[in-house]
Write a protein that holds these residues in place. Structure first.
Motif, PDB file in Angstrom:
ATOM      1  N   ILE A  27     -16.123  20.953  -8.174  1.00 33.62           N
ATOM      2  CA  ILE A  27     -14.626  20.996  -8.684  1.00 33.62           C
ATOM      3  C   ILE A  27     -13.896  20.426  -7.537  1.00 33.62           C
ATOM      4  O   ILE A  27     -12.922  19.581  -8.113  1.00 33.62           O
ATOM      5  CB  ILE A  27     -14.381  22.291  -9.541  1.00 33.62           C
ATOM      6  N   ALA A  28     -13.562  21.051  -6.695  1.00 33.11           N
ATOM      7  CA  ALA A  28     -12.622  20.383  -5.597  1.00 33.11           C
ATOM      8  C   ALA A  28     -12.893  19.027  -5.150  1.00 33.11           C
ATOM      9  O   ALA A  28     -12.114  18.174  -5.124  1.00 33.11           O
ATOM     10  CB  ALA A  28     -12.813  21.476  -4.340  1.00 33.11           C
ATOM     11  N   GLY A  29     -14.110  18.550  -5.101  1.00 30.64           N
ATOM     12  CA  GLY A  29     -14.723  17.105  -4.602  1.00 30.64           C
ATOM     13  C   GLY A  29     -14.262  16.052  -5.879  1.00 30.64           C
ATOM     14  O   GLY A  29     -13.627  15.391  -5.789  1.00 30.64           O
ATOM     15  N   PHE A  30     -14.389  16.788  -6.920  1.00 31.33           N
ATOM     16  CA  PHE A  30     -13.817  16.061  -8.431  1.00 31.33           C
ATOM     17  C   PHE A  30     -12.333  15.749  -8.296  1.00 31.33           C
ATOM     18  O   PHE A  30     -11.735  14.685  -8.413  1.00 31.33           O
ATOM     19  CB  PHE A  30     -14.247  16.873  -9.552  1.00 31.33           C
ATOM     20  N   PHE A  31     -11.570  17.028  -7.844  1.00 33.34           N
ATOM     21  CA  PHE A  31     -10.232  16.780  -7.854  1.00 33.34           C
ATOM     22  C   PHE A  31      -9.779  15.921  -6.778  1.00 33.34           C
ATOM     23  O   PHE A  31      -8.746  15.041  -6.790  1.00 33.34           O
ATOM     24  CB  PHE A  31      -9.454  18.262  -7.605  1.00 33.34           C
ATOM     25  N   ASP A  32     -10.496  15.844  -5.639  1.00 33.94           N
ATOM     26  CA  ASP A  32     -10.129  15.022  -4.512  1.00 33.94           C
ATOM     27  C   ASP A  32     -10.436  13.547  -4.924  1.00 33.94           C
ATOM     28  O   ASP A  32      -9.725  12.729  -4.565  1.00 33.94           O
ATOM     29  CB  ASP A  32     -11.263  15.408  -3.185  1.00 33.94           C
ATOM     30  N   ILE A  33     -11.270  13.415  -5.515  1.00 33.67           N
ATOM     31  CA  ILE A  33     -11.601  11.841  -6.115  1.00 33.67           C
ATOM     32  C   ILE A  33     -10.618  11.530  -6.994  1.00 33.67           C
ATOM     33  O   ILE A  33     -10.016  10.185  -6.987  1.00 33.67           O
ATOM     34  CB  ILE A  33     -12.867  11.899  -6.702  1.00 33.67           C
ATOM     35  N   LEU A  34      -9.922  12.287  -7.964  1.00 33.48           N
ATOM     36  CA  LEU A  34      -8.948  12.109  -8.946  1.00 33.48           C
ATOM     37  C   LEU A  34      -7.668  11.790  -8.281  1.00 33.48           C
ATOM     38  O   LEU A  34      -6.967  10.975  -8.470  1.00 33.48           O
ATOM     39  CB  LEU A  34      -8.801  13.131  -9.918  1.00 33.48           C
ATOM     40  N   LEU A  35      -7.535  12.651  -7.198  1.00 29.68           N
ATOM     41  CA  LEU A  35      -6.177  12.483  -6.321  1.00 29.68           C
ATOM     42  C   LEU A  35      -6.062  11.500  -5.416  1.00 29.68           C
ATOM     43  O   LEU A  35      -4.900  11.069  -5.042  1.00 29.68           O
ATOM     44  CB  LEU A  35      -5.482  14.093  -5.971  1.00 29.68           C
ATOM     45  N   LEU A  36      -6.932  11.375  -4.638  1.00 29.28           N
ATOM     46  CA  LEU A  36      -7.124  10.573  -3.299  1.00 29.28           C
ATOM     47  C   LEU A  36      -7.553   9.234  -3.787  1.00 29.28           C
ATOM     48  O   LEU A  36      -7.099   8.307  -2.988  1.00 29.28           O
ATOM     49  CB  LEU A  36      -7.865  11.132  -2.164  1.00 29.28           C
ATOM     50  N   ALA A  37      -8.333   8.924  -4.752  1.00 26.16           N
ATOM     51  CA  ALA A  37      -8.473   7.634  -5.075  1.00 26.16           C
ATOM     52  C   ALA A  37      -7.567   6.522  -5.213  1.00 26.16           C
ATOM     53  O   ALA A  37      -7.636   5.390  -4.863  1.00 26.16           O
ATOM     54  CB  ALA A  37      -9.846   7.478  -6.267  1.00 26.16           C
ATOM     55  N   PRO A  38      -6.625   6.777  -6.101  1.00 23.95           N
ATOM     56  CA  PRO A  38      -5.329   5.979  -6.338  1.00 23.95           C
ATOM     57  C   PRO A  38      -4.642   5.704  -5.033  1.00 23.95           C
ATOM     58  O   PRO A  38      -4.536   4.490  -4.908  1.00 23.95           O
ATOM     59  CB  PRO A  38      -4.542   6.817  -7.635  1.00 23.95           C
ATOM     60  N   ILE A  39      -4.616   6.655  -4.250  1.00 21.96           N
ATOM     61  CA  ILE A  39      -3.862   6.330  -2.890  1.00 21.96           C
ATOM     62  C   ILE A  39      -4.672   5.573  -2.264  1.00 21.96           C
ATOM     63  O   ILE A  39      -4.087   4.621  -1.457  1.00 21.96           O
ATOM     64  CB  ILE A  39      -3.722   7.906  -2.200  1.00 21.96           C
ATOM     65  N   ALA A  40      -5.959   5.701  -1.977  1.00 23.02           N
ATOM     66  CA  ALA A  40      -6.911   5.011  -1.245  1.00 23.02           C
ATOM     67  C   ALA A  40      -6.991   3.458  -1.721  1.00 23.02           C
ATOM     68  O   ALA A  40      -7.358   2.614  -1.021  1.00 23.02           O
ATOM     69  CB  ALA A  40      -8.204   5.545  -1.004  1.00 23.02           C
ATOM     70  N   THR A  41      -6.638   3.327  -2.777  1.00 19.68           N
ATOM     71  CA  THR A  41      -6.778   2.041  -3.549  1.00 19.68           C
ATOM     72  C   THR A  41      -5.638   1.076  -2.961  1.00 19.68           C
ATOM     73  O   THR A  41      -5.625  -0.114  -2.788  1.00 19.68           O
ATOM     74  CB  THR A  41      -6.929   2.034  -5.054  1.00 19.68           C
ATOM     75  N   PHE A  42      -4.336   1.505  -2.659  1.00 25.06           N
ATOM     76  CA  PHE A  42      -3.407   0.678  -2.368  1.00 25.06           C
ATOM     77  C   PHE A  42      -3.692  -0.017  -1.025  1.00 25.06           C
ATOM     78  O   PHE A  42      -3.138  -1.183  -0.994  1.00 25.06           O
ATOM     79  CB  PHE A  42      -2.100   1.197  -1.805  1.00 25.06           C
ATOM     80  N   VAL A  43      -4.398   0.203  -0.040  1.00 24.67           N
ATOM     81  CA  VAL A  43      -4.689  -0.509   1.113  1.00 24.67           C
ATOM     82  C   VAL A  43      -5.511  -1.874   0.479  1.00 24.67           C
ATOM     83  O   VAL A  43      -5.159  -3.006   0.974  1.00 24.67           O
ATOM     84  CB  VAL A  43      -5.378   0.225   2.190  1.00 24.67           C
ATOM     85  N   ILE A  76     -11.689   7.864   3.623  1.00 23.01           N
ATOM     86  CA  ILE A  76     -12.256   9.004   4.719  1.00 23.01           C
ATOM     87  C   ILE A  76     -10.894   9.260   5.657  1.00 23.01           C
ATOM     88  O   ILE A  76     -10.720  10.440   6.035  1.00 23.01           O
ATOM     89  CB  ILE A  76     -13.543   8.393   5.523  1.00 23.01           C
ATOM     90  N   ILE A  77     -10.279   8.499   6.023  1.00 19.07           N
ATOM     91  CA  ILE A  77      -9.102   8.456   6.838  1.00 19.07           C
ATOM     92  C   ILE A  77      -8.009   9.577   6.109  1.00 19.07           C
ATOM     93  O   ILE A  77      -7.569  10.720   6.658  1.00 19.07           O
ATOM     94  CB  ILE A  77      -8.271   7.455   7.343  1.00 19.07           C
ATOM     95  N   ILE A  78      -7.816   9.519   4.687  1.00 21.32           N
ATOM     96  CA  ILE A  78      -6.879  10.367   4.018  1.00 21.32           C
ATOM     97  C   ILE A  78      -7.478  11.720   4.013  1.00 21.32           C
ATOM     98  O   ILE A  78      -6.832  12.769   4.210  1.00 21.32           O
ATOM     99  CB  ILE A  78      -6.433   9.854   2.695  1.00 21.32           C
ATOM    100  N   HIS A  79      -8.759  12.014   3.721  1.00 21.73           N
ATOM    101  CA  HIS A  79      -9.544  13.065   3.626  1.00 21.73           C
ATOM    102  C   HIS A  79      -9.450  13.761   4.978  1.00 21.73           C
ATOM    103  O   HIS A  79      -9.060  15.024   5.022  1.00 21.73           O
ATOM    104  CB  HIS A  79     -10.852  12.732   3.195  1.00 21.73           C
ATOM    105  N   THR A  80      -9.605  13.051   6.296  1.00 25.43           N
ATOM    106  CA  THR A  80      -9.838  13.866   7.512  1.00 25.43           C
ATOM    107  C   THR A  80      -8.215  14.100   7.711  1.00 25.43           C
ATOM    108  O   THR A  80      -8.108  15.232   8.364  1.00 25.43           O
ATOM    109  CB  THR A  80     -10.099  12.668   8.293  1.00 25.43           C
TER     110      THR A  80
END
Length: 103
Positions: A27-43, A76-80
Motif C-alpha cells: 500500500i505504501a508503494g502504491f501511494f508512492d507511485i500515485l504521489l511521486l509519478a506526477p512529480i517525476a514526469t515533469f523532467v 529513483i532520485i526523488i525516492h532516495t
C-alpha cells in the motif's frame, strides 16, 4: 546521582519495533507511485514534444527510451531524497512505516 547519557542510542526502543507487513509495504508503494509519478514526469516531459515531432515526421528515434530512462532516474532520485532526509517515503508517511538501521 547518575546522569543518563542522552547521546547514546536507545536500543530498547529499537527492540520493540516490529517489521511492517507485506500489505502495508504494498500500500505504501502504491501511494508512492500515485504521489511521486506526477512529480517525476515533469523532467522528461520537456523531451516529449521533440519525440512527437520525430514520430510524426517518420524518423526512427531512440528518444522514447531516453524519456523512460529519465523518468525512472528522476523517480529513483526523488525516492532516495525522501529516504535520506526523512527515513521514509510519502507512502510510508501515510502508512506510518519507517526505515531503521540495524545498529
Amino acid at each position: 546521582m547518575v546522569i543518563p547519557d542522552l547521546s547514546a542510542p536507545n536500543h530498547e526502543a529499537k527492540q520493540n519495533l516490529k517489521p511492517a507487513s507485506t500489505m502495508d509495504r504494498l500500500i505504501a508503494g502504491f501511494f508512492d507511485i500515485l504521489l511521486l509519478a506526477p512529480i517525476a514526469t515533469f523532467v522528461p516531459a520537456l523531451h516529449i514534444r521533440e519525440a512527437r515531432i520525430d514520430y510524426i515526421q517518420g524518423f526512427e528515434s531512440d528518444i522514447w527510451y531516453q524519456i523512460v530512462l529519465l523518468w525512472a532516474l528522476t523517480f529513483i532520485i526523488i525516492h532516495t531524497f525522501f529516504l535520506y532526509f526523512t527515513a521514509t517515503t510519502p507512502g510510508g508517511m501515510i502508512m506510518h512505516t519507517r526505515v531503521y538501521g540495524l545498529n
